[in-house]
Structures are given as C-alpha cells and as structure tokens.
Motif scaffolding. Structure first.
Motif, PDB file in Angstrom:
ATOM      1  N   GLY A 326       0.827  -1.197   0.000  1.00  0.00           N
ATOM      2  CA  GLY A 326       0.000   0.000   0.000  1.00  0.00           C
ATOM      3  C   GLY A 326       0.860   1.245   0.000  1.00  0.00           C
ATOM      4  O   GLY A 326       2.082   1.176   0.170  1.00  0.00           O
ATOM      5  N   CYS A 330      -0.406   4.498   4.798  1.00  0.00           N
ATOM      6  CA  CYS A 330      -1.697   3.812   4.853  1.00  0.00           C
ATOM      7  C   CYS A 330      -1.844   2.948   6.102  1.00  0.00           C
ATOM      8  O   CYS A 330      -2.956   2.525   6.434  1.00  0.00           O
ATOM      9  CB  CYS A 330      -1.921   2.965   3.597  1.00  0.00           C
ATOM     10  SG  CYS A 330      -0.842   1.511   3.489  1.00  0.00           S
ATOM     11  N   GLU A 487      -5.891  -0.017   0.858  1.00  0.00           N
ATOM     12  CA  GLU A 487      -6.258   1.104  -0.014  1.00  0.00           C
ATOM     13  C   GLU A 487      -7.584   1.680   0.451  1.00  0.00           C
ATOM     14  O   GLU A 487      -8.541   0.934   0.714  1.00  0.00           O
ATOM     15  CB  GLU A 487      -6.367   0.643  -1.464  1.00  0.00           C
ATOM     16  CG  GLU A 487      -6.644   1.764  -2.446  1.00  0.00           C
ATOM     17  CD  GLU A 487      -6.809   1.249  -3.869  1.00  0.00           C
ATOM     18  OE1 GLU A 487      -6.346   1.918  -4.806  1.00  0.00           O
ATOM     19  OE2 GLU A 487      -7.424   0.175  -4.035  1.00  0.00           O
TER      20      GLU A 487
END
Length: 578
Positions: A326, A330, A487
């Motif tokens: 990611g 994140c 995400e």
C-alpha cells in the motif's frame, strides 16, 4: 553518436585505501546507465564527481560544452519547506514562464490543489517527482540520479519506472532495485574491487556476464597457480641439488626459475574479494493450524484515534509469507507494530479489543523494525547477539566473524555501527533465535543488491511464517505467497501480486502516466496548457464515472463502498475544476 562526458583514470581517496582507482569511461547520447555495487563502494561519490560536487584525487573529467547536465538530489533543500510546490519549481524560471512549471507539474501528476500545498506536506513520492521536475525543467541532456527509489511506496515506484522508460535524454542511475534497472537501462556500470566494470547490458544480464567473467578468471587463476607451483617445486629441487653437489650451474638455474615464478605471480589473474557476508534467516515451523488469528478491528496509530484502515478476519500459519502492500502512510508499519506490542503484552492492551488477535501459546515472534531499535546501543556486539538467544560466547564470536565483523570489533558498542552494519547484526540475531514467526518492516532499506537476493533466497527457505512490509518488487514477487493490499481504509487479500499491480494502475491518475513528452515539454507554446489540462480532466472524469457505474452494477457483497465514495469525491472535484 555524440559524447557528453569522458573520464580518464579517475581515482578517489578518502583514506590510504582508494574507493576506486584509475576508472575510465564515457557517457554518450542515448546511454541509460545503471550504476550498482556493494554499499560503501563509492557509487554516490562517483556521481558527485561527475556533477562537480567532489574533486577526484587524480585523473580528470571532461564534459562537452553542448551537454546540459543536472544532478537529482536525494532530498529537497530545507529552505523550501514553507514554499508551495509550484514556487519551489518556479524559482528556476522567469515570471512570464510560470506556465512551463504548471504544465510540467501537470504531466508529473500534481493536481491543481497539490501545486499550492507546502513542500513539507509532500509525500515521499511527491517529493521525488518535485526533485525530478526541478532537474528537467531546464531540458537537460544528462540526468544524474542517486537512488531516487529510496523509501518510495509501490505506486510511486511504478510511476518512476514509467517516467524513466519514457525519458528522451540520457541518465546515470544509482539504485539497488534490479527490477527498475532492468526495465529502464541499456548499460550497466558495476563498481567492485576498486574498479569499474562496463557492460552494454541491463542490470541482470550484466551481473550474469560478470559472474561468467569471475568463473573464467577462477579457472585461469587455478591454471596459472598450477604452473607457479610446478616452477617453485622444480626451483627448490635444483637449489637443493646445487647446494648438495656444490654445482653453481644448478644454483644459477634455480635462481632463474625463482625469478620466473615471481614474474608469474605478479602477472597472475586477480580474483574478486567477493561479498563480506551472507545473509541468512533461519526459523522453526510450529505444527499448528494457526500461529496468529485476527478478527476484524480498526487500525489506528498509537496514542491516536485517527482511523487508518479496517483489519479483516484472517489466519496465519507456518509457511505463510505475507506481503503487506500500500501507499506510504496507509498503516502497514502501524499494523506490524500493533501486532507485535499485542504479542509482547499478552493481554491485548495495545488493541481496542483483547479478543481481536490471538497468538499460539508456544509461538515465538521476532521483529525487524525499520528503525533498528531492537538493538541496545549500549551493548557490545557480542552481548547484543546473546540477548536474542541463549548462546555461548564462542558461537557469538563465530557468528559475528561470519557476518563480517572482525574479532577486534566484538567488544565495540552497537552505537558505533552504521545503518548497514546494524541491519547485518539484527539479521544475525534473528537467525540465532530461530523464531516461529517474523515481522519484517522494510528489511531492504540498508541492503545492497546482493543482500536483497540473499534475503529472497533465505525467505523462500524460511520454515516459519513471515509478515513483510516492503516496496521491493523482486522481494515481494519471489518470496511471498499471500498479498494484503491496503487502499482507501480497507485491507483486501489478493491471490497474486499482479492483481495488486493492476489495482494500483487502475487507481493512478492518468496525468501521472503521461510522461512520454516530458523531456520536450518546455518547448510547447503557452496557449496549449489550458487545452491539454482540460482534455486530461475530461478523460479522467469519464474513467471515474465508468468505474463508479460498473461497481454499482455488482452484487452488494462484491461492491466497494469506500472506493465508490472516493470516486464520487474525485468526480465532484474534477467537475468543479472544469
């Protein structure tokens, strides 16, 4: 083909031992050069000599008058932190040419809002793009890039690869990322044993060619040594006979043969010193259905209520090698740290719900923190190893020597070690402990290319389980068999890393991919800026509307509400801009 730059017998000394000696090379139009070598061999120093920041100890560098060269820094100057992205780029151009900076930032994927944000708020990927923009705004013929991929997340790495693939000029690129080098270079320089090896090949092929040369040299050296040994044996026999029989003729022949032996030794093929140590990670499997079991919970940074993402229900068993992927920020490292603190506390105090995560009662967990803080600065190297496992001082000594730490340094404190040496010591400690599970947070940050390959190999053979945070594609692709991608506040498991790459590509702004004309962007006329920007925005708007509509047509359990919200927000922003 025009020559941009020529180096003749360049040597650089920092101490009595040179970093490299009598190096000669040329850089020509169309060369896309990857510069590789062990940590500390002098790659960055050579780039700084080419850019004029360093002076060689001897030799000379000649640059063509027609060649415009730019050095891409590793970090933005601190005095730019309070500047906007646009002003940080515009300082190189006149006021009536601001459109050039705006056009370039658009091509490099900066939205209109991001152009005005302070430089200090830029992500790692945005800073790298701004560094490139500051270099290419002048349309240089030759770029010098010193590890631009350092600390970039996977989306930014993929963007950098596309940018360099489309770059029309020449460049010299220092990197330990073999995947990146293979895809963007056509020439490889390898610094090793204080010299520079040249290959008109991309990285992996060049390294194979060097391995083949090493094998040829080894066979030649062995043949030469056999002849040297034969001559020495014959010379000793003649010398003995000359002495026993008082024969001056035999003694003279013996002396001639000894002289010949010395000449052959001076001319003997030199062999490489090789790598100073081999990276290993050994663990033990725990025969159980699960080493770790997690129920859904919210991941937040320590001492904060800020929501990063939602952890899903999952199990981890021996043999699982899980890549956590990611963008930077994140929550990948935060997840590892939370799980590790939960393991150490044994009472779930670090998680919102003590039943969210369960470790096997007999699971022994090791943690490689990218800050390398598991090592006590005040301990000696030997004591640091013995803190990982109950081992004898003799085994600690052998392990340190095998890792390239000579015996005289074993009483040295950890605080005196470089980042690469601390990483080396930590890997040795993790191996001696033989854990059932390892958490590895950015383990390649301090590794050169050979170290990365050894890590890939040792993880493939690791018998326990591994949770790995990394942006190194070779490591991810060759070592891992499960893939978690974070995400838009959601963790999703994918069956292959190719699915993750496709997901990243689908999410990337189209303007970031439009770099094929970057090297000639500044030649465009100013009236075209508004038109091109509008076309790109319209293209992105249509794509987002298509994605949103397609996802809404799925069955409810397969829809992605977080993604729908993100797409809708982007649609509204683009509509407002238009």
């Amino acid at each position: 083909m025009s020559t941009f730059l020529t180096a003749q017998t360049v040597t650089l000394n920092y101490t009595t031992q040179p970093l490299f000696s009598d190096v000669t090379f040329t850089v020509q139009r169309g060369d896309k050069i990857g510069l590789i070598g062990h940590n500390g061999c002098g790659k960055s120093s050579l780039l700084k000599i080419l850019s004029g920041q360093f002076e060689p100890s001897s030799g000379n560098i000649a640059k063509a008058n027609t060649c415009l060269m730019r050095y891409v820094e590793q970090h933005l100057p601190e005095d730019l932190n309070s500047h906007s992205v646009l002003s940080a780029l515009s300082e190189f151009i006149s006021g009536d040419e601001i459109w050039r900076a705006e056009l370039l930032l658009d091509e490099l994927g900066f939205s209109m809002r991001e152009r005005e944000m302070p430089v200090e708020n830029c992500s790692g990927g945005q800073q790298m793009r701004l560094l490139l923009a500051r270099a290419i705004i002048h349309q240089p013929d030759l770029l010098l890039l010193d590890e631009p991929s350092n600390h970039l997340d996977l989306p930014s790495l993929l963007w950098l690869e596309q940018f360099l693939s489309n770059w029309k000029g020449s460049f010299v690129l220092v990197s330990h990322d073999q995947t990146l080098l293979d895809r963007v270079t056509n020439t490889t320089w390898i610094i090793r044993d204080q010299t520079l090896h040249h290959f008109s090949l991309p990285c992996s092929q060049a390294r194979q060619a060097l391995d083949e040369k090493d094998e040829t040299d080894r066979l030649r050296h062995a043949s030469e040594q056999k002849e040297i040994d034969r001559i020495e044996k014959s010379a000793k026999r003649l010398a003995t006979w000359g002495k026993v029989y008082d024969n001056e003729d035999l003694a003279r022949k013996a002396k001639t043969m000894f002289a010949r032996k010395e000449r052959l030794e001076e001319q003997q093929t030199e062999l490489t010193d090789g790598t100073p140590w081999a990276l290993q990670l050994k663990g033990e499997p725990l025969p159980a259905n699960r080493l770790l079991e997690a129920m859904p919970f919210s991941v937040t940074p320590p001492d904060s209520t800020f929501h990063l993402f939602d952890m899903v229900e999952t199990r981890v068993k021996s043999g699982d090698r899980i890549a956590i992927l990611g963008s930077n920020g994140c929550g990948k490292s935060t997840l590892l740290n939370l799980l590790y603190q939960h393991y150490r506390s044994k009472d779930g105090g670090s998680l919102p719900d003590s039943t969210s995560v369960t470790f096997h009662d007999r699971c022994r967990l090791g943690y490689y923190d990218q800050s390398l803080e598991q090592l006590d600065d005040n301990q000696t190297l030997s004591d640091a190893l013995q803190s990982f496992a109950d081992i004898s001082s003799e085994l600690a000594k052998r392990s340190l020597i095998g890792a390239g730490f000579e015996y005289a340094r074993h009483g040295q404190q950890v605080t005196c070690l470089s980042g690469g040496e601390r990483a080396r010591l930590l890997f040795v400690g993790l191996t001696l402990a033989r854990y059932h599970m390892l958490f590895l947070d950015e383990p390649t940050n301090h590794l050169d290319m050979e170290g990365k390959e050894e890590l890939i190999q040792t993880l493939q053979e690791f018998e326990g389980a591994t949770l790995l945070v990394s942006h190194d594609r070779s490591l991810i692709e060759q070592s891992c068999n499960r893939f978690w991608f974070i995400e838009h506040g959601v963790l999703t498991e994918y069956l292959s890393v190719e699915e993750v790459y496709a997901r990243i590509s689908d999410s990337a702004p189209k303007s970031a991919a439009s770099t094929s004309a970057t090297s000639s962007a500044s030649n465009s006329a100013s009236p075209t800026v508004e038109t091109e920007s509008e076309e790109q925005l319209l293209e992105r708007l249509l794509e987002l509307e298509g994605l949103l509509e397609a996802d809404k047509q799925r069955k409810p359990k397969h829809q992605k509400p977080a993604m729908q919200q993100e797409w809708q927000q982007q649609i509204e922003e683009i509509t407002a801009q238009l």
